[in-house]
Write a protein that holds these residues in place. Sequence first.
Motif, PDB file in Angstrom:
ATOM      1  N   VAL A  10       0.859  -1.181   0.000  1.00  0.00           N
ATOM      2  CA  VAL A  10       0.000   0.000   0.000  1.00  0.00           C
ATOM      3  C   VAL A  10       0.896   1.232   0.000  1.00  0.00           C
ATOM      4  CG1 VAL A  10      -1.777   1.258   1.247  1.00  0.00           C
ATOM      5  CG2 VAL A  10      -1.809  -1.237   1.241  1.00  0.00           C
ATOM      6  N   HIS A  11       0.846   1.991  -1.080  1.00  0.00           N
ATOM      7  CA  HIS A  11       1.670   3.190  -1.231  1.00  0.00           C
ATOM      8  C   HIS A  11       0.890   4.463  -0.956  1.00  0.00           C
ATOM      9  CE1 HIS A  11       5.023   0.963  -2.986  1.00  0.00           C
ATOM     10  NE2 HIS A  11       4.104   0.258  -3.609  1.00  0.00           N
ATOM     11  N   ASN A  12      -0.430   4.364  -0.942  1.00  0.00           N
ATOM     12  CA  ASN A  12      -1.285   5.533  -0.796  1.00  0.00           C
ATOM     13  C   ASN A  12      -2.351   5.212   0.252  1.00  0.00           C
ATOM     14  OD1 ASN A  12      -2.871   7.749  -1.094  1.00  0.00           O
ATOM     15  ND2 ASN A  12      -3.375   7.409  -3.233  1.00  0.00           N
ATOM     16  N   VAL A  13      -2.229   5.802   1.438  1.00  0.00           N
ATOM     17  CA  VAL A  13      -3.185   5.570   2.529  1.00  0.00           C
ATOM     18  C   VAL A  13      -3.917   6.883   2.813  1.00  0.00           C
ATOM     19  CG1 VAL A  13      -3.474   4.931   4.939  1.00  0.00           C
ATOM     20  CG2 VAL A  13      -1.710   3.825   3.575  1.00  0.00           C
ATOM     21  N   PHE A  14      -5.215   6.848   2.701  1.00  0.00           N
ATOM     22  CA  PHE A  14      -6.042   8.002   3.030  1.00  0.00           C
ATOM     23  C   PHE A  14      -6.969   7.578   4.156  1.00  0.00           C
ATOM     24  CE2 PHE A  14      -9.315  11.242   2.273  1.00  0.00           C
ATOM     25  CZ  PHE A  14      -8.502  12.360   2.176  1.00  0.00           C
ATOM     26  N   VAL A  15      -7.051   8.373   5.204  1.00  0.00           N
ATOM     27  CA  VAL A  15      -7.833   8.018   6.383  1.00  0.00           C
ATOM     28  C   VAL A  15      -8.968   9.020   6.554  1.00  0.00           C
ATOM     29  CG1 VAL A  15      -7.755   7.623   8.868  1.00  0.00           C
ATOM     30  CG2 VAL A  15      -5.761   7.073   7.471  1.00  0.00           C
ATOM     31  N   LYS A  16     -10.175   8.495   6.746  1.00  0.00           N
ATOM     32  CA  LYS A  16     -11.343   9.320   7.041  1.00  0.00           C
ATOM     33  C   LYS A  16     -11.795   8.953   8.448  1.00  0.00           C
ATOM     34  CE  LYS A  16     -12.958   9.393   2.274  1.00  0.00           C
ATOM     35  NZ  LYS A  16     -14.082   9.117   1.381  1.00  0.00           N
ATOM     36  N   ALA A  17     -11.731   9.910   9.354  1.00  0.00           N
ATOM     37  CA  ALA A  17     -12.072   9.644  10.753  1.00  0.00           C
ATOM     38  C   ALA A  17     -13.127  10.620  11.237  1.00  0.00           C
ATOM     39  CB  ALA A  17     -10.823   9.749  11.629  1.00  0.00           C
ATOM     40  N   GLN A  18     -14.005  10.111  12.089  1.00  0.00           N
ATOM     41  CA  GLN A  18     -15.062  10.943  12.646  1.00  0.00           C
ATOM     42  C   GLN A  18     -15.308  10.511  14.086  1.00  0.00           C
ATOM     43  OE1 GLN A  18     -18.738  10.802  10.473  1.00  0.00           O
ATOM     44  NE2 GLN A  18     -19.635  12.463  11.640  1.00  0.00           N
ATOM     45  N   LEU A  19     -15.388  11.493  14.980  1.00  0.00           N
ATOM     46  CA  LEU A  19     -15.688  11.231  16.380  1.00  0.00           C
ATOM     47  C   LEU A  19     -17.159  11.538  16.617  1.00  0.00           C
ATOM     48  CD1 LEU A  19     -14.533  10.406  19.139  1.00  0.00           C
ATOM     49  CD2 LEU A  19     -14.109  12.824  19.571  1.00  0.00           C
ATOM     50  N   MET A  20     -17.882  10.567  17.177  1.00  0.00           N
ATOM     51  CA  MET A  20     -19.308  10.730  17.427  1.00  0.00           C
ATOM     52  C   MET A  20     -19.562  10.571  18.921  1.00  0.00           C
ATOM     53  SD  MET A  20     -20.717   9.032  13.963  1.00  0.00           S
ATOM     54  CE  MET A  20     -22.256   9.684  14.123  1.00  0.00           C
ATOM     55  N   LYS A  21     -20.557  11.293  19.420  1.00  0.00           N
ATOM     56  CA  LYS A  21     -20.926  11.225  20.842  1.00  0.00           C
ATOM     57  C   LYS A  21     -22.328  10.651  20.955  1.00  0.00           C
ATOM     58  CE  LYS A  21     -20.620  13.849  25.066  1.00  0.00           C
ATOM     59  NZ  LYS A  21     -21.798  14.011  25.817  1.00  0.00           N
ATOM     60  N   ARG A  22     -22.532   9.829  21.963  1.00  0.00           N
ATOM     61  CA  ARG A  22     -23.833   9.192  22.148  1.00  0.00           C
ATOM     62  C   ARG A  22     -24.789  10.133  22.869  1.00  0.00           C
ATOM     63  NH1 ARG A  22     -24.677   3.489  25.106  1.00  0.00           N
ATOM     64  NH2 ARG A  22     -26.871   3.755  25.505  1.00  0.00           N
ATOM     65  N   ALA A  23     -25.905  10.371  22.217  1.00  0.00           N
ATOM     66  CA  ALA A  23     -26.996  11.177  22.770  1.00  0.00           C
ATOM     67  C   ALA A  23     -28.235  10.817  21.961  1.00  0.00           C
ATOM     68  CB  ALA A  23     -26.696  12.660  22.662  1.00  0.00           C
ATOM     69  N   ASN A  24     -29.043   9.890  22.454  1.00  0.00           N
ATOM     70  CA  ASN A  24     -30.159   9.336  21.676  1.00  0.00           C
ATOM     71  C   ASN A  24     -29.639   8.753  20.369  1.00  0.00           C
ATOM     72  OD1 ASN A  24     -32.098   9.978  23.569  1.00  0.00           O
ATOM     73  ND2 ASN A  24     -32.444  12.007  22.701  1.00  0.00           N
ATOM     74  N   TRP A  80     -19.969  14.676  16.387  1.00  0.00           N
ATOM     75  CA  TRP A  80     -19.555  15.543  17.488  1.00  0.00           C
ATOM     76  C   TRP A  80     -18.184  16.114  17.212  1.00  0.00           C
ATOM     77  CZ3 TRP A  80     -15.729  15.449  21.355  1.00  0.00           C
ATOM     78  CH2 TRP A  80     -15.946  16.339  22.407  1.00  0.00           C
ATOM     79  N   LEU A  81     -18.126  17.352  16.879  1.00  0.00           N
ATOM     80  CA  LEU A  81     -16.931  18.178  16.860  1.00  0.00           C
ATOM     81  C   LEU A  81     -15.879  17.841  15.816  1.00  0.00           C
ATOM     82  CD1 LEU A  81     -16.035  20.670  18.378  1.00  0.00           C
ATOM     83  CD2 LEU A  81     -14.817  19.237  19.981  1.00  0.00           C
ATOM     84  N   TYR A  82     -15.522  16.576  15.629  1.00  0.00           N
ATOM     85  CA  TYR A  82     -14.390  16.276  14.752  1.00  0.00           C
ATOM     86  C   TYR A  82     -14.767  15.356  13.609  1.00  0.00           C
ATOM     87  CZ  TYR A  82     -11.691  18.113  18.631  1.00  0.00           C
ATOM     88  OH  TYR A  82     -11.191  18.913  19.619  1.00  0.00           O
ATOM     89  N   LYS A  83     -14.370  15.762  12.414  1.00  0.00           N
ATOM     90  CA  LYS A  83     -14.434  14.927  11.226  1.00  0.00           C
ATOM     91  C   LYS A  83     -13.232  15.330  10.380  1.00  0.00           C
ATOM     92  CE  LYS A  83     -17.370  13.424   7.469  1.00  0.00           C
ATOM     93  NZ  LYS A  83     -18.683  13.536   6.828  1.00  0.00           N
TER      94      LYS A  83
END
Length: 175
Positions: A66-80, A85-88
Amino acid sequence: MKRVLTIFLLLLLLEHYQSGAVIFKMTNAVCESYNKSWVEFNVCRLRAVSRNKVSFNVDAMLHHPVHNVFVKAQLMKRANGYKPWLYKVNFDGCQFIRRRNSALIRIVWELFKEFSTINHTCPYVGLQRVKDFYLRSEKLPTPIPTGDYLLLIDWVFNKKPQAATNVYFTFVEDL
């Protein structure tokens, strides 16, 4: 002698209260490969070490370089349910390993770098491992609000989504 014993007991009590003041632990982990000819997860599990300490182990076998790594990350908070939440963030993983140029990603990197074999530059091939990783609140620059969280990570190799790693964790600050 009495003074030394008093100081020792005060330090012991202070350490006891500081160590119990924050609970920061993982509660679930799910690893999914979208294309098993590229990525296979041999191990993806949590192991309870103590009441407030859970270790995370992942063994991912990369069958092609793997020569090309792209990361998509998202932080979610539990509320119903889990809500954004805040970060993507989206970032180039190979560029980050070379330069460490993103402060937000560097915080997460500092949490798990000593437990990982992902500490070299691209290309990645073969077994990539995170072993006995556990969360430590002292590595966070600022505390986060008390609650349950979900960190969604999508791994894109060579411009195609190949895998996902979802880690659930809880943060409780007892004031």
